[in-house]
Design a protein around this motif. Structure first.
Motif, PDB file in Angstrom:
ATOM      1  N   GLU A 105     119.648  -2.759  21.262  1.00 35.48           N
ATOM      2  CA  GLU A 105     119.787  -3.366  19.841  1.00 35.48           C
ATOM      3  C   GLU A 105     119.619  -2.225  18.810  1.00 35.48           C
ATOM      4  O   GLU A 105     120.171  -1.916  17.776  1.00 35.48           O
ATOM      5  CB  GLU A 105     119.041  -4.491  19.704  1.00 35.48           C
ATOM      6  CG  GLU A 105     119.565  -5.760  20.476  1.00 35.48           C
ATOM      7  CD  GLU A 105     120.806  -6.117  20.131  1.00 35.48           C
ATOM      8  OE1 GLU A 105     121.285  -6.110  18.744  1.00 35.48           O
ATOM      9  OE2 GLU A 105     121.717  -6.491  20.918  1.00 35.48           O
ATOM     10  N   GLU A 106     118.405  -1.207  19.058  1.00 37.64           N
ATOM     11  CA  GLU A 106     118.232  -0.310  18.161  1.00 37.64           C
ATOM     12  C   GLU A 106     119.254   0.736  18.037  1.00 37.64           C
ATOM     13  O   GLU A 106     119.530   1.329  17.100  1.00 37.64           O
ATOM     14  CB  GLU A 106     116.891   0.161  18.615  1.00 37.64           C
ATOM     15  CG  GLU A 106     115.717  -0.498  18.450  1.00 37.64           C
ATOM     16  CD  GLU A 106     114.193   0.246  18.953  1.00 37.64           C
ATOM     17  OE1 GLU A 106     114.380   1.329  19.240  1.00 37.64           O
ATOM     18  OE2 GLU A 106     113.290  -0.436  18.830  1.00 37.64           O
ATOM     19  N   LYS A 107     119.693   1.055  19.379  1.00 39.17           N
ATOM     20  CA  LYS A 107     120.871   2.029  19.473  1.00 39.17           C
ATOM     21  C   LYS A 107     122.217   1.610  18.687  1.00 39.17           C
ATOM     22  O   LYS A 107     122.821   2.310  17.921  1.00 39.17           O
ATOM     23  CB  LYS A 107     121.109   2.457  20.868  1.00 39.17           C
ATOM     24  CG  LYS A 107     122.093   3.397  21.188  1.00 39.17           C
ATOM     25  CD  LYS A 107     121.999   4.964  20.258  1.00 39.17           C
ATOM     26  CE  LYS A 107     123.068   5.900  20.298  1.00 39.17           C
ATOM     27  NZ  LYS A 107     123.059   6.395  22.042  1.00 39.17           N
ATOM     28  N   LYS A 108     122.467   0.289  18.758  1.00 41.32           N
ATOM     29  CA  LYS A 108     123.541  -0.251  18.159  1.00 41.32           C
ATOM     30  C   LYS A 108     123.519  -0.147  16.779  1.00 41.32           C
ATOM     31  O   LYS A 108     124.392   0.280  16.001  1.00 41.32           O
ATOM     32  CB  LYS A 108     123.866  -1.725  18.578  1.00 41.32           C
ATOM     33  CG  LYS A 108     124.223  -2.090  19.892  1.00 41.32           C
ATOM     34  CD  LYS A 108     124.062  -3.405  20.173  1.00 41.32           C
ATOM     35  CE  LYS A 108     124.776  -4.419  19.317  1.00 41.32           C
ATOM     36  NZ  LYS A 108     124.674  -5.614  19.620  1.00 41.32           N
ATOM     37  N   GLU A 109     122.199  -0.257  16.156  1.00 41.82           N
ATOM     38  CA  GLU A 109     122.149  -0.081  14.555  1.00 41.82           C
ATOM     39  C   GLU A 109     122.319   1.390  14.182  1.00 41.82           C
ATOM     40  O   GLU A 109     122.845   1.690  13.402  1.00 41.82           O
ATOM     41  CB  GLU A 109     120.746  -0.615  14.172  1.00 41.82           C
ATOM     42  CG  GLU A 109     120.592  -1.966  14.294  1.00 41.82           C
ATOM     43  CD  GLU A 109     121.709  -2.999  13.647  1.00 41.82           C
ATOM     44  OE1 GLU A 109     121.939  -2.694  12.449  1.00 41.82           O
ATOM     45  OE2 GLU A 109     122.375  -3.938  14.024  1.00 41.82           O
ATOM     46  N   TRP A 110     121.979   2.267  14.966  1.00 43.35           N
ATOM     47  CA  TRP A 110     122.111   3.704  15.056  1.00 43.35           C
ATOM     48  C   TRP A 110     123.553   3.949  14.801  1.00 43.35           C
ATOM     49  O   TRP A 110     124.013   4.836  13.831  1.00 43.35           O
ATOM     50  CB  TRP A 110     121.366   4.376  15.793  1.00 43.35           C
ATOM     51  CG  TRP A 110     121.214   5.803  15.721  1.00 43.35           C
ATOM     52  CD1 TRP A 110     120.515   6.704  14.770  1.00 43.35           C
ATOM     53  CD2 TRP A 110     122.330   6.748  16.223  1.00 43.35           C
ATOM     54  NE1 TRP A 110     120.916   8.104  14.928  1.00 43.35           N
ATOM     55  CE2 TRP A 110     122.026   8.072  16.022  1.00 43.35           C
ATOM     56  CE3 TRP A 110     123.397   6.578  17.283  1.00 43.35           C
ATOM     57  CZ2 TRP A 110     122.776   9.291  15.943  1.00 43.35           C
ATOM     58  CZ3 TRP A 110     124.084   7.719  17.614  1.00 43.35           C
ATOM     59  CH2 TRP A 110     123.912   8.987  16.833  1.00 43.35           C
ATOM     60  N   ILE A 111     124.191   3.444  15.964  1.00 42.66           N
ATOM     61  CA  ILE A 111     125.629   3.834  15.829  1.00 42.66           C
ATOM     62  C   ILE A 111     126.612   3.215  14.580  1.00 42.66           C
ATOM     63  O   ILE A 111     127.328   4.040  14.082  1.00 42.66           O
ATOM     64  CB  ILE A 111     126.160   3.031  17.218  1.00 42.66           C
ATOM     65  CG1 ILE A 111     125.786   3.812  18.427  1.00 42.66           C
ATOM     66  CG2 ILE A 111     127.655   3.286  17.215  1.00 42.66           C
ATOM     67  CD1 ILE A 111     126.092   3.040  19.750  1.00 42.66           C
ATOM     68  N   LYS A 112     125.884   1.987  14.351  1.00 45.37           N
ATOM     69  CA  LYS A 112     126.829   1.443  13.026  1.00 45.37           C
ATOM     70  C   LYS A 112     126.316   2.268  11.850  1.00 45.37           C
ATOM     71  O   LYS A 112     127.094   2.750  10.885  1.00 45.37           O
ATOM     72  CB  LYS A 112     126.089   0.152  12.785  1.00 45.37           C
ATOM     73  CG  LYS A 112     126.662  -1.070  13.718  1.00 45.37           C
ATOM     74  CD  LYS A 112     125.960  -2.347  13.640  1.00 45.37           C
ATOM     75  CE  LYS A 112     126.160  -3.250  14.518  1.00 45.37           C
ATOM     76  NZ  LYS A 112     125.660  -4.719  14.302  1.00 45.37           N
ATOM     77  N   THR A 113     125.039   2.821  11.462  1.00 48.30           N
ATOM     78  CA  THR A 113     124.788   3.835  10.472  1.00 48.30           C
ATOM     79  C   THR A 113     125.718   5.117  10.503  1.00 48.30           C
ATOM     80  O   THR A 113     126.078   5.475   9.476  1.00 48.30           O
ATOM     81  CB  THR A 113     123.311   3.972  10.574  1.00 48.30           C
ATOM     82  OG1 THR A 113     122.581   2.772  10.523  1.00 48.30           O
ATOM     83  CG2 THR A 113     122.813   5.023   9.391  1.00 48.30           C
ATOM     84  N   GLN A 114     125.603   5.627  11.775  1.00 44.37           N
ATOM     85  CA  GLN A 114     126.224   6.858  11.603  1.00 44.37           C
ATOM     86  C   GLN A 114     128.075   6.514  11.394  1.00 44.37           C
ATOM     87  O   GLN A 114     128.582   7.455  10.833  1.00 44.37           O
ATOM     88  CB  GLN A 114     126.157   7.502  13.201  1.00 44.37           C
ATOM     89  CG  GLN A 114     124.650   7.973  13.600  1.00 44.37           C
ATOM     90  CD  GLN A 114     124.228   8.956  12.412  1.00 44.37           C
ATOM     91  OE1 GLN A 114     125.035   9.797  12.108  1.00 44.37           O
ATOM     92  NE2 GLN A 114     123.285   9.083  12.156  1.00 44.37           N
ATOM     93  N   TYR A 115     128.297   5.684  12.181  1.00 45.35           N
ATOM     94  CA  TYR A 115     130.039   5.336  11.916  1.00 45.35           C
ATOM     95  C   TYR A 115     130.405   5.078  10.463  1.00 45.35           C
ATOM     96  O   TYR A 115     131.342   5.735   9.955  1.00 45.35           O
ATOM     97  CB  TYR A 115     130.384   4.229  12.689  1.00 45.35           C
ATOM     98  CG  TYR A 115     131.666   4.213  13.279  1.00 45.35           C
ATOM     99  CD1 TYR A 115     132.165   5.000  14.245  1.00 45.35           C
ATOM    100  CD2 TYR A 115     132.664   3.602  12.518  1.00 45.35           C
ATOM    101  CE1 TYR A 115     133.507   4.734  14.713  1.00 45.35           C
ATOM    102  CE2 TYR A 115     134.031   3.707  12.561  1.00 45.35           C
ATOM    103  CZ  TYR A 115     134.418   4.272  13.779  1.00 45.35           C
ATOM    104  OH  TYR A 115     135.835   4.393  14.124  1.00 45.35           O
ATOM    105  N   LYS A 116     129.291   4.477   9.639  1.00 46.30           N
ATOM    106  CA  LYS A 116     129.667   4.260   8.317  1.00 46.30           C
ATOM    107  C   LYS A 116     129.352   5.381   7.610  1.00 46.30           C
ATOM    108  O   LYS A 116     130.308   5.506   6.821  1.00 46.30           O
ATOM    109  CB  LYS A 116     128.717   2.989   7.785  1.00 46.30           C
ATOM    110  CG  LYS A 116     129.006   1.575   8.360  1.00 46.30           C
ATOM    111  CD  LYS A 116     128.071   0.426   7.775  1.00 46.30           C
ATOM    112  CE  LYS A 116     126.629   0.720   8.239  1.00 46.30           C
ATOM    113  NZ  LYS A 116     125.762  -0.720   7.735  1.00 46.30           N
ATOM    114  N   HIS A 117     128.760   6.269   7.894  1.00 53.11           N
ATOM    115  CA  HIS A 117     128.457   7.154   6.966  1.00 53.11           C
ATOM    116  C   HIS A 117     129.620   8.384   7.207  1.00 53.11           C
ATOM    117  O   HIS A 117     130.051   8.880   6.396  1.00 53.11           O
ATOM    118  CB  HIS A 117     127.332   8.190   7.478  1.00 53.11           C
ATOM    119  CG  HIS A 117     126.707   9.236   6.705  1.00 53.11           C
ATOM    120  ND1 HIS A 117     126.511   9.197   5.299  1.00 53.11           N
ATOM    121  CD2 HIS A 117     127.015  10.561   7.017  1.00 53.11           C
ATOM    122  CE1 HIS A 117     126.328  10.508   4.790  1.00 53.11           C
ATOM    123  NE2 HIS A 117     126.688  11.308   5.622  1.00 53.11           N
TER     124      HIS A 117
END
Length: 775
Positions: A105-117
């Motif tokens: 779940e923590e990694k998913k949030e990191w992926i979302k942050t990177q993808y949005k940026h």
């Protein structure tokens, strides 16, 4: 067109240059680079987009000027040549494998942050003021049809129109949600008992375009706006009592397939997603979309469709390996919900191998979550458009995932290969590898006899790496009386049609060996025929063009990337051109399936080299070919095949290898020259035995090139080729040059254009000039 390629060249050279300069904190140099961009005239095709790059900016360059944003510091970004592993994470500088759902779940949030940026841009939170207005409510033949307008956001200025088709008097309905473009798909889903929801987020009917003005503080791109709009539709569907909230599926084709993936990745209320031919930015990884893969490249898709993605993404052209996330990262966010990748393995805008690698990477996340059966692939043969039969298959997948049928689902795959599985069947080779006599070129040979002794062992080691070739019987002759029988797949992927050439097709029944079809292009005279004389030959060995074989190049011809122009240029210089799909590519894709089950002791590279030799055998029987003047031109993968084939067969008079290799013994995590051949592509599995100790490789390219001496060879190593360790390559060439000089002539040339790993028109001119010198 030339202006466009000048711009692209400036972009890629600037980005990598800026990455180097960053280490010196030279902000002034970065600003000078951006200032230079303003003096370049962009191809007018890309000035006429109907949508702006952002609300404020018409073009990407305008965005640069307004924001002052600079490329990232590539020198400080990690290079990940293969797909990033979603199941690996990093904390306090330490990389670890994800073991728990909490870590995931923590990694998913990191992926979302990177993808949005980097890719999609930031989008607003869910609005809390959604209102709906039914504009039409009618019943016809057992179906209730409703047209609805949704309003939400600041002062409810955001509008989104949808249409619902509801089987009358039914409850707990699964939902088939798609864009108005695909209403025909909806009709098929309706017959299966689905509620159909169409929404206005497609070309020609896009309510989400106005979201830019409604939400000016957010920089979400067109695809992200459409995906976010799809979530607003779900907000509404959750208010309808007829709808099964646990069975809301979203689908779309091409760019709509992209937005469907994005929507499901960022909104877990989507129960399932079917992404159809979504290609670059959808089911195709950015890393495997550069020119050597002959698919939609990052530069093409971000230039031609500037509004689809966040402008920052364009910085990564030529640096795709530095992207922190890739499309497999995005799709992993959908796990464990049902996900189907649907595409044609022969459509020209993608690379079937790359798509399949994306699927394998995503499947690992589904395995981790215990739901491997919920991710699938439906492949088809054809062009970009979808037929009813394919929609029916995708509905089968949905029905199965929603427990509406018990149809057995079968993934049709073409590149199933795993190095560890190969190794488990070839454990005895580990000891054999340790006993090999590793050969290093001597710094100086006293005489040719000394080198010839080493050459014998070099050839022996090359053959060991390529594996044990099965026995064969070569054809006695080519029967030219047999009519050409074309493979029907050629009608889909197309073939080069140079205006100044006459093509002669030698089909499998004319036999160049192993049922190998070959096409020879001869220069055309004024009467539209070939002259009755012997022509020197350029044997073209193509790139990693899995879907299209030798058909497709980097440059466009009549709107489609093709090798027409390259072949025309070669023909105009008096050469015949010989081309064929290499093993596992184009028309021969299925031929290579299960290769290592059929030939566990051989290698695909060995088969490719054998095919080259079969072509050389066949050319000896064609009257209009001068077999004493056979020149080989290899592009990326073809450059590798050409090096091996030329080292093993002296009938090749001269060779040009374009971005064809990086030395093995200096293989690193940035330049994965060994694992690229052994693990990723499975071309030379035996190389993988040395992956942990690259210095132990029994033979490297310095030795292989020395075996080509004294025949002419040009190594083309574009300075911006991210796959090549340039320092190591130069050392290899210098070592080989000693052998060339020993044998009487330094015919080994190194040409380094300021370019990425592609065969540009300018580089082609250098190649032809090189061949002409020895013709």
């Amino acid at each position: 067109m030339k202006q466009f390629f000048l711009l692209i060249l400036l972009l890629i050279s600037g980005f990598l240059f800026v990455g180097d300069v960053y280490g010196q904190n030279d902000t002034a140099a970065r600003k000078r680079y951006l200032a230079d961009l303003k003096d370049i005239i962009i191809d007018q095709r890309f000035q006429k987009n109907t949508r702006r790059a952002t609300l404020q900016d018409s073009t990407w360059v305008e965005w640069l000027e307004r924001t002052g944003e600079l490329p990232p510091d590539f020198s400080k970004m990690k290079s990940t040549p293969f797909l990033p592993d979603p199941l690996q994470s990093e904390k306090d500088g330490q990389v670890f494998s994800i073991q728990t759902e909490e870590q995931w779940e923590e990694k998913k949030e990191w992926i979302k942050t990177q993808y949005k940026h980097w890719v999609s841009g930031e989008f607003p939170d869910k609005p809390d003021n959604l209102k709906s207005e039914i504009l039409l409510d009618s019943v016809s033949e057992g179906v209730r049809i409703q047209k609805i307008k949704l309003s939400f956001g600041p002062e409810q200025k955001a509008k989104l129109h949808i249409e619902l088709w509801l089987p009358e008097e039914q409850q707990n309905l699964p939902v088939f949600m798609t864009q108005f473009t695909h209403d025909e798909w909806g009709r098929l889903a309706l017959r299966r008992g689905y509620a159909v929801c169409l929404y206005a987020a497609n070309d020609g009917r896009d309510d989400t375009e106005a979201f830019q003005a409604v939400y000016p503080d957010y920089d979400f791109s067109m695809l992200m706006r459409r995906a976010w709009g799809a979530s607003r539709v779900v907000d509404y569907l959750y208010s309808r009592p007829e709808i099964n909230k646990d069975q809301i599926a979203i689908t779309g084709h091409s760019r709509n397939g992209k937005q469907s993936l994005w929507a499901a990745a960022f909104d877990e209320r989507f129960s399932a997603v079917i992404s159809s031919s979504s290609s670059t930015g959808g089911d195709a990884p950015w890393r495997f979309g550069d020119p050597q893969y002959a698919s939609e490249t990052l530069d093409l898709v971000t230039a031609a469709n500037v509004h689809w993605f966040h402008p920052r993404l364009r910085f990564f052209f030529g640096n795709e390996d530095k992207l922190p996330v890739d499309q497999n990262s995005l799709a992993s966010l959908i796990a464990p919900r049902p996900l189907l990748f649907h595409y044609s393995v022969t459509e020209r805008g993608l690379n079937a191998w790359a798509n399949e690698q994306n699927y394998y990477a995503v499947r690992e996340v589904y395995k981790f979550l215990g739901e491997e059966d919920k991710v699938g692939v439906h492949t088809r043969r054809g062009q970009h458009a979808v037929a009813a039969r394919d929609v029916e298959f995708t509905l089968d997948f949905l029905d199965k995932q929603f427990s509406r049928n018990d149809i057995t689902w079968q993934n049709t795959l073409y590149y199933e290969y795993n190095f560890e599985e190969w190794l488990s069947q070839n454990k005895k080779l580990e000891d054999a590898a340790k006993r090999l006599n590793r050969i290093n070129l001597q710094e100086e040979y006293g005489n040719t006899d000394g080198f010839q002794a080493d050459k014998t062992n070099i050839i022996k080691n090359i053959k060991w790496l390529l594996g044990e070739e099965p026995v064969q019987v070569k054809p006695d002759e080519i029967d030219l009386s047999i009519p050409a029988r074309y493979d029907w797949i050629e009608s889909i992927i197309g073939r080069p049609e140079p205006k100044n050439g006459v093509a002669k097709y030698y089909g499998p029944y004319t036999s160049f060996g192993d049922h190998l079809p070959v096409r020879v292009y001869f220069p055309k005279n004024k009467q539209g025929k070939r002259e009755d004389k012997k022509y020197p030959v350029v044997l073209y060995l193509h790139e990693y063009a899995h879907s299209t074989g030798y058909s497709k190049g980097y440059n466009k011809h009549n709107g489609s990337p093709s090798n027409h122009r390259m072949f025309e240029e070669i023909l105009s210089n008096g050469y015949a051109v010989v081309a064929f799909d290499m093993f596992g590519f184009g028309t021969r894709m299925e031929e290579a399936v299960n290769f290592y089950q059929r030939h566990p002791a051989w290698s695909k590279m060995g088969k490719m080299v054998s095919d080259v030799q079969s072509v050389l055998d066949g050319l000896e029987q064609i009257e209009n070919v001068d077999t004493s003047r056979v020149f080989a031109l290899g592009n990326t993968l073809g450059g590798t095949v050409g090096v091996y084939a030329t080292a093993l067969d002296e009938r090749i008079k001269a060779l040009v290898s374009v971005a064809g290799f990086s030395p093995y013994r200096t293989s690193t995590s940035q330049y994965e020259s060994i694992r690229n051949m052994s693990h990723l592509h499975g071309l030379i599995p035996r190389l993988g035995l040395f992956a942990e100790e690259p210095q132990g490789v029994p033979v490297d390219f310095s030795e292989i090139l020395a075996c080509i001496a004294p025949r002419p060879m040009m190594v083309i190593a574009p300075t911006l080729d991210r796959y090549t360790d340039m320092s190591a390559l130069k050392n290899s060439i210098n070592a080989s040059k000693n052998v060339y000089e020993l044998l009487g002539d330094d015919r080994l040339k190194l040409y380094q254009p300021k370019d990425i790993n592609r065969l540009s028109p300018e580089t082609l001119g250098e190649i032809i000039q090189f061949f002409n010198h020895y013709k």
